[in-house]
Design an enzyme around this catalytic site. Structure first.
Site, PDB file in Angstrom:
ATOM      1  N   CYS A 169     -14.597  16.017 -41.965  1.00 16.27           N
ATOM      2  CA  CYS A 169     -13.457  15.456 -42.675  1.00 16.27           C
ATOM      3  C   CYS A 169     -14.008  14.639 -43.834  1.00 16.27           C
ATOM      4  CB  CYS A 169     -12.674  14.565 -41.720  1.00 16.27           C
ATOM      5  SG  CYS A 169     -11.687  13.321 -42.530  1.00 16.27           S
ATOM      6  N   ARG A 197     -28.546   0.920 -11.258  1.00 15.33           N
ATOM      7  CA  ARG A 197     -29.345   1.107 -12.455  1.00 15.33           C
ATOM      8  C   ARG A 197     -28.681   0.457 -13.665  1.00 15.33           C
ATOM      9  NH1 ARG A 197     -29.418   5.244 -16.402  1.00 15.33           N
ATOM     10  NH2 ARG A 197     -31.491   5.546 -17.271  1.00 15.33           N
ATOM     11  N   ASP A 209       0.829  -1.203   0.000  1.00 18.05           N
ATOM     12  CA  ASP A 209       0.000   0.000   0.000  1.00 18.05           C
ATOM     13  C   ASP A 209       0.865   1.255   0.000  1.00 18.05           C
ATOM     14  OD1 ASP A 209      -2.112  -1.654   0.032  1.00 18.05           O
ATOM     15  OD2 ASP A 209      -2.851  -1.106   2.037  1.00 18.05           O
ATOM     16  N   SER A 217     -34.780   6.892 -17.399  1.00 15.87           N
ATOM     17  CA  SER A 217     -34.287   8.230 -17.089  1.00 15.87           C
ATOM     18  C   SER A 217     -35.435   9.205 -17.270  1.00 15.87           C
ATOM     19  CB  SER A 217     -33.112   8.573 -17.985  1.00 15.87           C
ATOM     20  OG  SER A 217     -33.497   8.387 -19.313  1.00 15.87           O
ATOM     21  N   CYS A 268      -8.550  17.977 -42.098  1.00 20.37           N
ATOM     22  CA  CYS A 268      -8.721  17.119 -40.930  1.00 20.37           C
ATOM     23  C   CYS A 268      -7.380  17.014 -40.203  1.00 20.37           C
ATOM     24  CB  CYS A 268      -9.187  15.733 -41.369  1.00 20.37           C
ATOM     25  SG  CYS A 268      -9.179  14.539 -40.033  1.00 20.37           S
ATOM     26  N   LYS A 285     -34.888  16.538  -7.017  1.00 21.69           N
ATOM     27  CA  LYS A 285     -34.142  15.532  -7.772  1.00 21.69           C
ATOM     28  C   LYS A 285     -32.788  15.396  -7.073  1.00 21.69           C
ATOM     29  CE  LYS A 285     -32.834  14.236 -12.448  1.00 21.69           C
ATOM     30  NZ  LYS A 285     -31.406  13.968 -12.283  1.00 21.69           N
TER      31      LYS A 285
HETATM   32  S1  IVH Z   1     -38.132   9.312 -10.732  1.00 23.10           S
HETATM   33  C1  IVH Z   1     -39.545   6.713 -14.137  1.00 23.10           C
HETATM   34  N1  IVH Z   1     -37.537  10.920  -8.750  1.00 23.10           N
HETATM   35  O1  IVH Z   1     -32.863  11.012 -11.765  1.00 23.10           O
HETATM   36  C2  IVH Z   1     -39.036   7.770 -13.245  1.00 23.10           C
HETATM   37  N2  IVH Z   1     -35.763  10.156 -10.150  1.00 23.10           N
HETATM   38  O2  IVH Z   1     -32.760  11.567 -14.623  1.00 23.10           O
HETATM   39  C3  IVH Z   1     -37.819   7.356 -12.528  1.00 23.10           C
HETATM   40  N3  IVH Z   1     -33.553  10.940  -9.501  1.00 23.10           N
HETATM   41  O3  IVH Z   1     -32.391   7.703 -12.823  1.00 23.10           O
HETATM   42  C4  IVH Z   1     -37.114   8.400 -11.814  1.00 23.10           C
HETATM   43  N4  IVH Z   1     -34.197  12.083  -7.734  1.00 23.10           N
HETATM   44  O4  IVH Z   1     -31.546   8.373 -10.511  1.00 23.10           O
HETATM   45  C5  IVH Z   1     -37.068  10.213  -9.797  1.00 23.10           C
HETATM   46  N5  IVH Z   1     -37.130  12.283  -6.941  1.00 23.10           N
HETATM   47  C6  IVH Z   1     -36.676  11.593  -7.974  1.00 23.10           C
HETATM   48  C7  IVH Z   1     -35.306  11.550  -8.294  1.00 23.10           C
HETATM   49  C8  IVH Z   1     -34.891  10.822  -9.413  1.00 23.10           C
HETATM   50  C9  IVH Z   1     -33.166  11.705  -8.471  1.00 23.10           C
HETATM   51  C10 IVH Z   1     -32.658  10.390 -10.523  1.00 23.10           C
HETATM   52  C11 IVH Z   1     -32.802   8.917 -10.790  1.00 23.10           C
HETATM   53  C12 IVH Z   1     -33.077   8.788 -12.257  1.00 23.10           C
HETATM   54  C13 IVH Z   1     -32.572  10.085 -12.778  1.00 23.10           C
HETATM   55  C14 IVH Z   1     -33.301  10.451 -14.042  1.00 23.10           C
END
Ligand code: IVH
Length: 707
Positions: free
Chosen positions: A442, A149, A43, A92, A419, A128
């Site tokens: 290019c 995920r 280490d 997403s 290019c 979020k």
């Molecule tokens: S709902 C089908 N709620 O944002 C809907 N997502 O950009 C699923 N995230 O992959 C997501 N806070 O990792 C939801 N309050 C929230 C969230 C949230 C963070 C993230 C989540 C998702 C990503 C999408």
């Protein structure tokens, strides 16, 4: 070699060579430690290598490598964790940036659901969280699996690590459904992040750049004890597979989650008007710095679950939810250089090389300048002081020049006309109206090595072949070593390596019996490559990098043609002038003339056809997509909708038909199976009658669609 020279004595050239040596050495040691659980050095020696790398970077910040070991957090590579297939994909979210985007979200949904202005459409609103999403599966109330995920379809099994989070219950109360999948965000609070970094520094370990990286690095530890010692939190916000739904609304579901022992965000709110969403957004934005954890916007969801079901999904995001982002964070720094990168389609993209600067918790040293017009419009020059910004995962951008700080001798930037990689002319396409495209390309085509290398990177990318252990960096390495220049080379790599392995991929030190043998990481890679000979047809089509073929179109093509051979056959036919077939294909929803043109262009190149044949010869076996649904009355049928529908909107009808396995097209031909004729149907109805196509009334259709 200059490994014995003190950092202060190195000149620039020597420093660069040292950084290269250290990057390689550290990568080798990381692989030994994380992949093989067999460190090759102590280490202390490892720390000394890292420190030397950091000291050289501190003395020569401009020489810092794109793949600098100091940017890597101690995360284990994917291969170390088992895979978990998500029964319900982890999606997403689409983004909204302005109040108008949010109002448009409300309008779009009302239109889709055919709601009257007087109908109530309730939304939920919550922060979020800037962390990592995780899915927790409970069977008969017991936590059986926790996963990341991943790419949304397949994640990594991190059950043991997630079980160490105090906020994740191992058991749910009696009476919950048999199968419950709770999804939410793992994150680290600001206070815990600061304390962790102090401990890291005290232990002479590298501090984390931001709480998100700290959470990611902590969660993806092979040693569960490390995760257990890291203070991670969890907010629940959605679900995956559920054997029964305990509520009829999003807010009702959140109440259940809270009752089952999960933390839901205290700022969670249900409102009945988009203006209230905007007010909540402003309210939380104002509190953002004091919440104690990082958030990058708000998430709005339609409250009623029956509406969510009807709204469904577009590509990888639900129609019923959206992320409303907070404004980007900005910082000022010096632009040291403008480099031109060549993309896989030959596009020349200028990249600003910046004096490293922290923007919103992340160190930024590159930013995109988009194209030549953008540079001219902003009059960005080498040596300028510039404002850069970063918003979420978006690539950092140069916003503007601080003109007051411009150097007297600065020169306007001249965009190259050749290019930089292959020297071919670089030109801008001109459209029919004489307007030049913004992108300079290019003209080297298949002969430009940079394009070929970038196409390879695309071929192995996550949404395409996604081969474990074969990322951008490895493609660069194999390319430089002349081992891989085409997709098919990947599949013949093992045979060539086994005949004559380059020294770079052999153990140079370590236990005696390993020296001179092929590295374990390479052996693992061969296994991963072998496994990928069986690949989903849509992933392979996407990976070919045909212009205008994104993931959704690739899926459409895979579904429509069913095999590579059929796709090639039909494209060849239209190239030979089969105009009937062309018209049929152009009418398929999501196809169109532009796509057909670029398919023709792709398959008319002998090299592309040869490359595909070589892939098949090397044993690559694309597997057809399963039809969305096979046991419905419309599976495999072609449907046209016309006239006004009153019980569901056209968009909803189309989405429903597609999930039931039907193809929806815009015009009637002899191949149409059903015409659904709403009120005031016109010429399509007449044509369908002439051709003897089965005609359904709206009621017939609704009866079919709700079976
Ligand atoms: S709902 C089908 N709620 O944002 C809907 N997502 O950009 C699923 N995230 O992959 C997501 N806070 O990792 C939801 N309050 C929230 C969230 C949230 C963070 C993230 C989540 C998702 C990503 C999408």
């Amino acid at each position: 070699m200059h490994e014995n020279l003190p950092v202060e004595a190195l000149d620039e050239r020597q420093a660069q060579a040292e950084l290269e040596r250290l990057a390689k050495a550290l990568a080798t040691h990381d692989a030994a430690y994380y992949q093989n659980d067999a460190p090759l050095i102590s280490d202390a020696d490892y720390d000394a290598l890292r420190r030397r790398n950091e000291q050289i970077e501190a003395r020569f910040p401009d020489l810092k490598r794109a793949d600098s070991p100091s940017d890597k957090i101690g995360s284990a590579p994917n291969a170390a964790f088992g895979k978990v297939e998500h029964r319900v994909a982890m999606l997403s979210l689409g983004n909204a940036f302005t109040p108008d985007d949010v109002r448009e979200f409300d309008t779009r949904i009302r239109r889709f659901l055919n709601l009257e202005a007087s109908d109530v459409l309730a939304f939920t609103s919550e922060p979020k969280i800037d962390g990592l999403s995780a899915s927790l599966r409970y069977e008969k109330g017991v936590l059986v699996r926790g996963a990341t995920r991943g790419d949304g379809r397949v994640g990594e099994d991190i059950t043991a690590n997630l079980k160490t989070l105090p906020e994740i219950p191992h058991r749910l109360p009696d009476g919950v459904p048999d199968i419950v999948e709770i999804r939410g965000e793992v994150y680290m609070s600001g206070a815990n992040f600061a304390a962790l970094n102090e401990r890291q520094l005290a232990a002479k370990a590298k501090p984390f750049a931001n709480p998100r990286n700290a959470a990611a690095g902590s969660l993806r530890q092979l040693d569960t004890k490390i995760t257990a010692a890291r203070p991670l939190s969890f907010f629940a916000y959605t679900w995956g597979e559920m054997s029964a739904l305990p509520a009829e609304t999003q807010s009702g579901m959140m109440d259940c989650f809270a009752a089952w022992g999960f933390k839901v965000n205290p700022a969670f709110l249900r409102v009945e008007h988009p203006d209230d969403l905007l007010a909540h957004w402003a309210d939380i934005e104002a509190q953002r710095a004091h919440l104690g954890y990082d958030i990058d916007g708000m998430v709005y969801k339609v409250d009623r679950l029956d509406y969510q079901t009807r709204l469904g999904f577009v590509s990888r995001a639900p129609r019923w939810a959206i992320a409303h982002k907070f404004p980007a964070e900005q910082a000022v720094t010096k632009l040291n250089n403008i480099e031109i990168q060549v993309g896989r389609t030959g596009s020349l993209t200028p990249v600003a090389k910046l004096a490293p600067i922290t923007v919103g918790g992340v160190v930024v040293s590159n930013a995109t300048l988009h194209n030549g017009d953008e540079i001219a419009r902003k009059d960005v020059r080498i040596g300028d002081t510039v404002v850069v910004q970063r918003a979420g995962d978006v690539i950092p951008q140069v916003v503007k020049v601080v003109l007051e700080a411009r150097l007297a001798d600065s020169q306007a930037f001249v965009f190259p006309t050749q290019c930089p990689e292959c020297g071919s002319a670089a030109v801008r396409d001109v459209d029919e109206d004489g307007k030049a495209d913004v992108v300079t390309r290019c003209t080297g085509g298949l002969t430009c090595p940079a394009q070929a290398r970038e196409r390879l990177k695309h071929f192995v990318s996550r949404a395409a072949l996604d081969i474990d252990g074969l990322g951008q960096k490895q493609i660069d390495e194999f390319w430089q070593a002349d081992m891989v220049h085409t997709p098919q080379d990947i599949f013949t790599l093992q045979a060539r390596f086994e005949n004559n392995p380059p020294a770079k991929w052999l153990y140079a030190n370590g236990p005696k019996d390993k020296i001179g043998t092929l590295k374990d990481s390479v052996k693992k890679l061969f296994k991963a490559i072998e496994a990928r000979k069986t690949v989903d047809l849509d992933r392979l089509i996407f990976g070919l990098g045909i212009r205008h073929v994104g993931e959704t179109t690739a899926r459409g093509l895979a579904r429509h043609f069913g095999s590579l051979e059929k796709l090639m056959q039909d494209v060849t036919k239209i190239s030979q002038g089969d105009s009937l077939l062309r018209a049929d294909l152009a009418a398929v929803d999501g196809f169109g003339e532009t796509l057909l043109d670029s398919l023709e262009a792709f398959f008319s190149e002998a090299k592309n056809r040869e490359s595909l044949q070589a892939l098949l010869d090397a044993g690559v076996r694309p597997t057809p997509l399963e039809a969305v649904a096979q046991d419905t009355p419309v599976a495999g049928k072609t449907i046209v909708f016309t006239g006004t529908l009153v019980q569901m909107t056209r968009a909803e009808a189309k989405a429903r038909a597609e999930t039931m396995g039907a193809k929806v097209v815009g015009s009637i031909s002899a191949k149409t199976d059903f015409l659904v004729a709403g009120a005031e149907a016109g010429s399509k109805l007449t044509k369908a009658q002439e051709l003897g196509v089965t005609i359904l009334t709206e009621d017939d259709w609704v009866a079919l669609a709700t079976q």
